[in-house]
Design a protein around this motif. Structure first.
Motif, PDB file in Angstrom:
ATOM      1  N   HIS A  90       0.983  -1.161   0.121  1.00  0.00           N
ATOM      2  CA  HIS A  90      -0.133  -0.113   0.004  1.00  0.00           C
ATOM      3  C   HIS A  90       0.799   0.935  -0.094  1.00  0.00           C
ATOM      4  O   HIS A  90       0.398   2.378  -0.481  1.00  0.00           O
ATOM      5  N   ALA A  91       2.050   1.285   0.753  1.00  0.00           N
ATOM      6  CA  ALA A  91       2.896   2.322   0.758  1.00  0.00           C
ATOM      7  C   ALA A  91       3.700   2.693  -0.707  1.00  0.00           C
ATOM      8  O   ALA A  91       4.069   3.762  -1.070  1.00  0.00           O
ATOM      9  N   GLY A  92       3.594   1.660  -1.461  1.00  0.00           N
ATOM     10  CA  GLY A  92       4.370   2.039  -2.777  1.00  0.00           C
ATOM     11  C   GLY A  92       5.816   2.299  -2.785  1.00  0.00           C
ATOM     12  O   GLY A  92       6.348   1.602  -1.971  1.00  0.00           O
ATOM     13  N   GLU A  93       6.194   3.333  -3.246  1.00  0.00           N
ATOM     14  CA  GLU A  93       7.516   3.838  -3.129  1.00  0.00           C
ATOM     15  C   GLU A  93       7.821   4.922  -2.146  1.00  0.00           C
ATOM     16  O   GLU A  93       9.098   5.220  -1.891  1.00  0.00           O
ATOM     17  N   ARG A  94       7.069   4.872  -1.307  1.00  0.00           N
ATOM     18  CA  ARG A  94       7.186   5.895  -0.041  1.00  0.00           C
ATOM     19  C   ARG A  94       8.412   5.412   0.809  1.00  0.00           C
ATOM     20  O   ARG A  94       8.317   4.112   1.048  1.00  0.00           O
ATOM     21  N   THR A  95       8.804   6.288   1.485  1.00  0.00           N
ATOM     22  CA  THR A  95       9.519   5.988   2.616  1.00  0.00           C
ATOM     23  C   THR A  95       8.577   5.407   3.672  1.00  0.00           C
ATOM     24  O   THR A  95       7.411   5.984   3.980  1.00  0.00           O
ATOM     25  N   VAL A  96       8.815   4.480   4.526  1.00  0.00           N
ATOM     26  CA  VAL A  96       8.020   3.833   5.553  1.00  0.00           C
ATOM     27  C   VAL A  96       8.665   4.002   6.847  1.00  0.00           C
ATOM     28  O   VAL A  96       9.839   3.369   6.988  1.00  0.00           O
ATOM     29  N   GLY A  97       8.210   4.493   7.763  1.00  0.00           N
ATOM     30  CA  GLY A  97       8.594   4.748   9.109  1.00  0.00           C
ATOM     31  C   GLY A  97       7.980   3.522  10.117  1.00  0.00           C
ATOM     32  O   GLY A  97       6.790   3.067   9.975  1.00  0.00           O
ATOM     33  N   LEU A  98       8.453   3.042  11.343  1.00  0.00           N
ATOM     34  CA  LEU A  98       8.054   2.422  12.556  1.00  0.00           C
ATOM     35  C   LEU A  98       8.593   2.753  13.526  1.00  0.00           C
ATOM     36  O   LEU A  98       9.877   3.085  13.872  1.00  0.00           O
ATOM     37  N   ASP A  99       7.845   2.485  14.837  1.00  0.00           N
ATOM     38  CA  ASP A  99       8.464   2.359  16.310  1.00  0.00           C
ATOM     39  C   ASP A  99       8.167   0.767  16.383  1.00  0.00           C
ATOM     40  O   ASP A  99       7.070   0.544  16.808  1.00  0.00           O
ATOM     41  N   GLY A 100       9.149   0.025  16.552  1.00  0.00           N
ATOM     42  CA  GLY A 100       8.976  -1.279  17.003  1.00  0.00           C
ATOM     43  C   GLY A 100       9.757  -1.688  18.096  1.00  0.00           C
ATOM     44  O   GLY A 100      10.698  -0.947  18.610  1.00  0.00           O
TER      45      GLY A 100
END
Length: 272
Positions: A90-100
């Motif tokens: 769903h994010a495609g080519e976007r940068t994706v962040g997370l707090d894991g």
């Protein structure tokens, strides 16, 4: 079967998060869903939801991953990871962040996420605060601009819902000579009161904003999720008696955003 979650199911997912001890806000479902109505996903088996995740597209260039949950009896069967891959598309080519959580860093790294820092949770007592005004709808463009500078990303849909006052949420504004210079949002949670985001020109002002936001909801104590870049602010919190209770790893897949030094507490570990 993997599919997009409904607005009602976003509430169910947040209930799962509460069961895991994540302590979500009492009104988070509405604001979360408004950020990206097609950014929440579930896996079904035999007509029952067994896993969930969110990949919220905040803008054309940035997304945030959270709420990665699986029923205990379905863990280790590959269902959750299949949903992970489905949602990331769903994010495609976007940068994706997370707090894991730290123990999952290696798993996230295998999906292309790189560690950039940490977010630590601090809990402590509120203090009397200066009188600050509540945010108004007319403030939204200025507060969105402050948030974009602080985080290095733009997320107007999320902020439009997150900053809207309701019975369990208040946003306080610090005015400067040229308009709003900082703000903080307080929200009542399953347990206690969380403050975030906190955007301010300096640490002293950040604490004043947090105290004022807590007071607006009648909270005698509050919780802050503080980025590792704010080392001085963390020390100030400890000196005031705040205790660090939890830490997550901040990771990105893609180019990390260029954040300023004005972010003192993130809005939420689930949406950034």
């Amino acid at each position: 079967m993997m599919r997009t979650a409904t607005a009602e199911e976003v509430g169910l997912i947040i209930d799962w998060a509460a069961d895991e001890g994540w302590n979500p806000g009492l009104d988070d479902a509405r604001a979360f869903h408004a950020a990206d109505p097609v950014g929440f996903f579930v896996a079904e088996e035999d007509g029952e939801i067994v896993a969930a995740i969110s990949v919220v597209n905040h803008s054309d260039s940035f997304a945030f991953l959270g709420l990665y949950l699986c029923r205990p009896d379905w863990r280790g069967k590959g269902v959750a990871f299949a949903l992970w891959k489905h949602a990331l598309a769903h994010a495609g080519e976007r940068t994706v962040g997370l707090d894991g959580v730290a123990e999952q860093q290696a798993n996230y790294a295998r999906s292309g996420f790189a560690l950039t820092g940490a977010t630590s949770r601090f809990e402590g007592a509120a203090r009397p605060a200066p009188a600050l005004r509540g945010a108004t709808p007319e403030d939204l463009p200025a507060l969105t601009a402050l948030d974009e500078t602080a985080n290095g990303i733009t997320r107007p849909r999320f902020l439009g819902a997150w900053l809207a006052d309701c019975d369990t949420r208040r946003t306080l504004v610090l005015d400067g000579p040229e308009g709003p210079a900082g703000f903080a949002t307080a929200r009542l949670c399953r347990e206690g009161c969380k403050i975030g985001p906190v955007v301010a020109p300096d640490g002293e002002t950040a604490l004043a904003l947090a105290d004022a936001a807590a007071a607006a909801l009648g909270a005698e104590a509050f919780i802050l999720d503080v980025p590792s870049a704010q080392g001085g602010f963390r020390e100030a919190l400890k000196a005031r008696g705040f205790v660090a209770t939890f830490e997550t790893a901040r990771m990105y897949r893609g180019t990390p955003p260029e954040a300023a030094d004005t972010l003192y507490a993130v809005a939420t570990l689930e949406l950034g």
